[in-house]
Design a protein around this motif. Structure first.
Motif, short mmCIF file in Angstrom:
data_model
loop_
_atom_site.label_atom_id
_atom_site.label_comp_id
_atom_site.label_asym_id
_atom_site.label_seq_id
_atom_site.Cartn_x
_atom_site.Cartn_y
_atom_site.Cartn_z
N LYS A 107 0.86 -1.18 0.00
CA LYS A 107 0.00 0.00 0.00
C LYS A 107 0.90 1.24 0.00
N GLN A 108 1.39 1.59 -1.18
CA GLN A 108 2.30 2.71 -1.32
C GLN A 108 1.96 3.47 -2.60
N PHE A 109 2.29 4.76 -2.55
CA PHE A 109 2.23 5.56 -3.77
C PHE A 109 3.17 6.73 -3.59
N VAL A 110 3.57 7.34 -4.70
CA VAL A 110 4.47 8.50 -4.65
C VAL A 110 3.78 9.67 -5.34
N THR A 111 4.15 10.89 -4.89
CA THR A 111 3.68 12.11 -5.53
C THR A 111 4.87 12.98 -5.86
N GLY A 112 4.69 13.80 -6.83
CA GLY A 112 5.79 14.65 -7.25
C GLY A 112 5.34 16.07 -7.48
N GLY A 113 5.91 16.97 -6.73
CA GLY A 113 5.73 18.41 -6.94
C GLY A 113 7.12 19.00 -6.87
N LYS A 114 7.37 19.77 -5.80
CA LYS A 114 8.75 20.22 -5.57
C LYS A 114 9.58 19.12 -4.92
N LYS A 115 8.87 18.13 -4.32
CA LYS A 115 9.54 17.00 -3.69
C LYS A 115 8.93 15.71 -4.25
N LEU A 116 9.72 14.65 -4.12
CA LEU A 116 9.21 13.31 -4.44
C LEU A 116 8.93 12.62 -3.11
N LEU A 117 7.63 12.44 -2.82
CA LEU A 117 7.20 11.90 -1.54
C LEU A 117 6.69 10.47 -1.73
N LEU A 118 7.04 9.60 -0.79
CA LEU A 118 6.53 8.23 -0.76
C LEU A 118 5.55 8.11 0.38
N TYR A 119 4.34 7.67 0.08
CA TYR A 119 3.32 7.47 1.11
C TYR A 119 3.22 5.96 1.35
N ASP A 120 3.34 5.61 2.63
CA ASP A 120 3.33 4.20 3.01
C ASP A 120 2.29 4.02 4.11
N LYS A 121 1.41 3.04 3.98
CA LYS A 121 0.35 2.82 4.96
C LYS A 121 0.89 1.94 6.08
N ASN A 122 0.82 2.47 7.34
CA ASN A 122 1.39 1.73 8.47
C ASN A 122 0.35 0.81 9.09
N TRP A 123 0.74 0.18 10.18
CA TRP A 123 -0.15 -0.80 10.82
C TRP A 123 -1.38 -0.20 11.43
#
Length: 861
Positions: free
Chosen positions: A149-165
């Protein structure tokens, strides 16, 4: 979907086509190179959307399409362009839509900083709003699985979103500080992204960045000429930026080289530049599909303007590339579009390529066999189209082999290649009688029945008789030889024979001596079983097929009064035929018919005599005169072989004609050898022949006559001395030679006599030795035989009393006499021998005057 060719017309918008576009279209139409792709405009719901809105992005899944617009809407579409679902995400432009591999989760980002990740078939949803535009979003390819369950976004930064427990999304920064993130592509465990400086690849397992591929042309604005990324497979990344293409391969680093380095590294395996700016790219097997943005100089205004985008298929090479195909696409509003306005998405499973522009969505797909045949037909390559259809007849859906074949025939007829068109009819029309008849009438309309005549079917199928009659009439009016050839080749049941016969008869009235027409009429009569008329024509023409006709149709009753004609035509074949069919035409009938032609009569009787010396015996007397008149060399062999020839008549004829050799033979055969010998000596003066004759007769009186005749002729004496040594005692001749007579080669003759005498002595001695040796061998064999023991058992009987030779009581003494002839007697049964002359011979064999051992021979028999 609306079909869009290599140069798509904008008829739907009813926009005028410029002169420049028309020129380009005409040049491409004349191209002989077949395009690799075909194009269809995505319509239905897409047309409705783009009439009111503008496309900004689109992503492709094998099950559906997701289209984002400038007004913040996201539409889910089926592959035909129909709307299945709509999402109102924002009020501004949708920048990116991302789907996982299953197509169950979708990520969306927009220009106002909104990010949304939701499950299309579940209630799962994530919303986030940033204080800056978000250009890129990419969900994990395996998002459907809980650890992913992950996705990345890109604007001024490259962010990784990770779903925790705790089901909360935790962001982490993957990269920042090099300008806006322009593009992200996630494949397996690798994330590739592009910013203002270049392209990076991150290994999600080791959380290490493994490469940095710098941007080549830094003079181009990255927002106007964005970077295009796509993964060919899990380890191959394709980068297109500006006019540069790089193909990178991710490889494992050897353990000895690692140290503080990442476990993987990237190698650029292909690198080349294109003529135009890259708006998108996609893999196609080992080739690349590149969407290019093109600028050109307008001939009218002499200013730079936007041209139609191009979709090229490129074959990468180590240091360059090869263009396989290049198509210019007329998308709606291409004159106002920039490089960043175009996108290329593709569906891996079906090799479908989607060209997205603000006002249009076009689908490019690989051309199938139907498209290939379409192109061949358009280029009038009918032969190749027909071959392609035959090879792929199980897979093509649009075309039929018969339709292509008929178009090919029409094309050949338009080109005036009538012979080839007729030849192709055989293969294309097959057994379809209706099509055959239709095509024949087309050939008739243009006066080309002759061209199709050799190819008309003659068996399976058979056309209407009128078709064949029509062709025959065409030939009869202009080509007698061609007409004759068709009559000979075509079976007689294809047409109405009576009609054709009458037509030929009408033509013969104008030209009665035309041999071609007469020969053809004879064949027509044969087909019609009017053999008598056919035979008359053949005999008049002296045609070689006359004998074949007689044999084939058993016309011997029809030739009884035509024997002379047959003999005049070919006496050898005629005689063979008459003799082979003696039961149908008797010998007497043939001889009677040839009575006025004795030379032909002789040919017939001579061949009859050769086959059988007895069949024509009643004509042997006649044959004597015939041989004497027409064939003297065979007269003497005839006289020798015939046992039915009257000798007196033969002698009379031979004496009248002064045939010496024949007369000599007849005289000797009649027993008058002395007259024959006299004739040889007096008429032929041939001593060798006289000597040969005397040898054959083996008569002492003839030798005496020959010696008396020759005694005063030295040449004859020489011949006698050379030849009579083995038949007459030479001294008798030598004593009669007068003293003083000069005899040619006397010494050689005497030497030869002595040699012959010595030879006779040697032969006699040789024969005597052989006789003595054989006698001795037989004597020894008899002795060995008589020395052998003779078996005596209870089965043998006494030849006198006929009782068993051995007594039943073996204790009693007995005496047995066994002779060499195998006859056995009790000693008491033999007559009492004279003491002076004891019994030495078997009574039985002595009575029959047989020698000893003869009983053995009888037993063997």
């Amino acid at each position: 979907m609306t079909f869009v060719g290599c140069t798509m017309a904008e008829a739907e918008e009813k926009e005028p086509v410029s002169m420049e576009e028309s020129t380009d279209e005409s040049e491409e139409d004349e191209s002989e190179e077949e395009p690799k792709l075909k194009y269809e405009r995505l319509t239905n719901g897409v047309s409705e959307i783009l009439q009111k809105d503008v496309a900004s992005c689109m992503t492709v899944h094998e099950k559906f399409l997701a289209l984002g617009t400038h007004y913040g809407k996201v539409y889910l579409l089926d592959v035909q362009g129909n709307i299945t679902q709509k999402f109102d995400v924002s009020q501004v432009k949708i920048n990116q839509i991302s789907l996982d591999e299953s197509g169950e989760h979708m990520g969306i980002c927009s220009e106002d900083g909104k990010v949304q990740v939701c499950g299309l078939y579940s209630g799962e949803e994530f919303h986030e709003t940033f204080d800056c535009p978000i250009k890129i979003v990419a969900v994990h390819p395996q998002f459907v699985k809980s650890p992913c369950k992950q996705f990345v976004t890109g604007g001024k930064k490259l962010l990784l979103y990770d779903k925790n427990w705790m089901n909360r999304w935790k962001p982490s920064v993957l990269h920042e500080g090099e300008g806006n993130i322009r593009n992200v592509k996630w494949r397996g465990h690798l994330i590739a992204w592009a910013n203002n400086m270049g392209v990076k690849i991150l290994d999600m397992i080791s959380k290490q960045r493994i490469t940095n591929v710098p941007r080549d042309n830094i003079s181009l604005r990255p927002d106007m000429y964005p970077c295009s990324l796509c993964w060919k497979d899990n380890l191959t990344l394709i980068i297109g930026w500006g006019n540069s293409v790089k193909i990178c391969s991710v490889k494992e680093r050897h353990a000895s080289e690692m140290r503080d380095l990442p476990s993987r590294y990237v190698e650029i395996v292909f690198q080349f530049e294109t003529e135009f700016y890259i708006s998108g790219l996609a893999p196609l097997c080992d080739q690349l599909v590149i969407l290019s943005y093109v600028k050109e100089i307008s001939e009218k205004t002499e200013t730079e303007c936007c041209a139609r985008p191009r979709l090229d298929i490129i074959q990468p090479l180590p240091e360059s590339c090869e263009e396989i195909s290049s198509d210019a696409l007329t998308v709606r509003g291409f004159q106002e579009n920039e490089c960043r306005d175009y996108h290329l998405e593709y569906s891996e499973g079906e090799s479908l390529f989607y060209i997205i522009s603000p006002r249009d969505v076009v689908v490019a797909k690989e051309r199938d066999q139907d498209d290939h045949i379409d192109w061949l037909l358009e280029k009038k390559k009918y032969e190749e189209a027909l071959m392609a259809a035959e090879i792929s007849q199980k897979t093509i859906k649009k075309h039929k082999i018969l339709d292509i074949g008929l178009a090919y025939i029409n094309h050949l007829m338009e080109k005036r290649d009538y012979d080839l068109a007729a030849r192709k009819c055989q293969k294309i029309l097959g057994k379809n009688t209706d099509l055959w008849e239709f095509e024949v009438y087309k050939f008739k309309e243009i006066g080309q029945l002759k061209a199709i005549s050799p190819y008309l079917p003659r068996r399976d199928p058979i056309l209407k008789p009128l078709i064949y009659e029509m062709v025959l009439h065409e030939f009869l009016e202009s080509d007698y030889e061609g007409f004759a050839t068709l009559i000979k080749e075509w079976p007689g049941d294809l047409y109405n024979n009576a009609i054709i016969v009458q037509t030929v008869v009408d033509h013969l009235k104008k030209d009665p001596q035309n041999r071609t027409l007469l020969r053809t009429l004879a064949e027509l009569y044969t087909y019609d079983q009017r053999y008598g008329k056919a035979l008359e024509i053949y005999l008049t023409l002296r045609h070689k097929d006359v004998f074949q006709l007689i044999h084939k149709h058993n016309l011997f009753s029809s030739i009884r009064d035509k024997i002379v004609l047959l003999m005049d035509f070919d006496s050898e074949k005629a005689v063979d035929m008459l003799l082979d069919n003696e039961a149908k035409i008797s010998i007497d009938k043939v001889v009677e018919e040839l009575e006025n032609r004795p030379e032909l009569q002789h040919v017939y009787l001579h061949k009859l005599f050769k086959r059988d010396h007895h069949k024509g015996q009643r004509y042997h007397e006649k044959q004597i005169s015939l041989y004497a008149e027409y064939d003297r060399p065979n007269l003497l062999p005839f006289l020798r072989d015939s046992t039915h020839c009257p000798l007196e008549k033969a002698l009379e004829i031979c004496q009248q004609r002064n045939f010496v050799e024949e007369t000599v033979y007849l005289l000797s055969r009649m027993g008058n050898s002395r007259s024959a010998l006299k004739m040889i000596m007096e008429e032929l003066h041939d001593v060798d022949k006289a000597i040969e004759f005397a040898k054959e007769q083996d008569d002492g009186e003839l030798w005496e006559d020959l010696i008396l005749y020759s005694i005063d002729k030295p040449p004859f004496i020489t011949g006698l001395l050379n030849n009579i040594g083995t038949h007459v005692y030479p001294i008798l001749l030598i004593h009669r030679i007068k003293e003083g007579m000069e005899i040619p080669n006397l010494r050689d003759s005497l030497v030869k006599i002595l040699q012959d005498y010595n030879l006779q002595i040697l032969l006699r001695e040789g024969c005597k030795k052989i006789l003595v040796a054989d006698s001795l061998s037989l004597l020894k064999k008899m002795h060995r035989t008589q020395m052998k023991g003779v078996l005596v058992d209870e089965e043998n009987i006494c030849e006198s009393c006929l009782s068993p030779i051995l007594p039943s009581d073996a204790s009693k003494s007995f005496s047995v006499v066994v002779f060499h002839c195998r006859h056995m007697f009790h000693k008491d049964c033999l007559p009492v021998p004279n003491t002076a002359f004891p019994v030495q011979f078997c009574n039985i064999c002595s009575a029959k005057h047989r020698g000893p051992g003869s009983a053995i021979l009888e037993m063997k028999k």
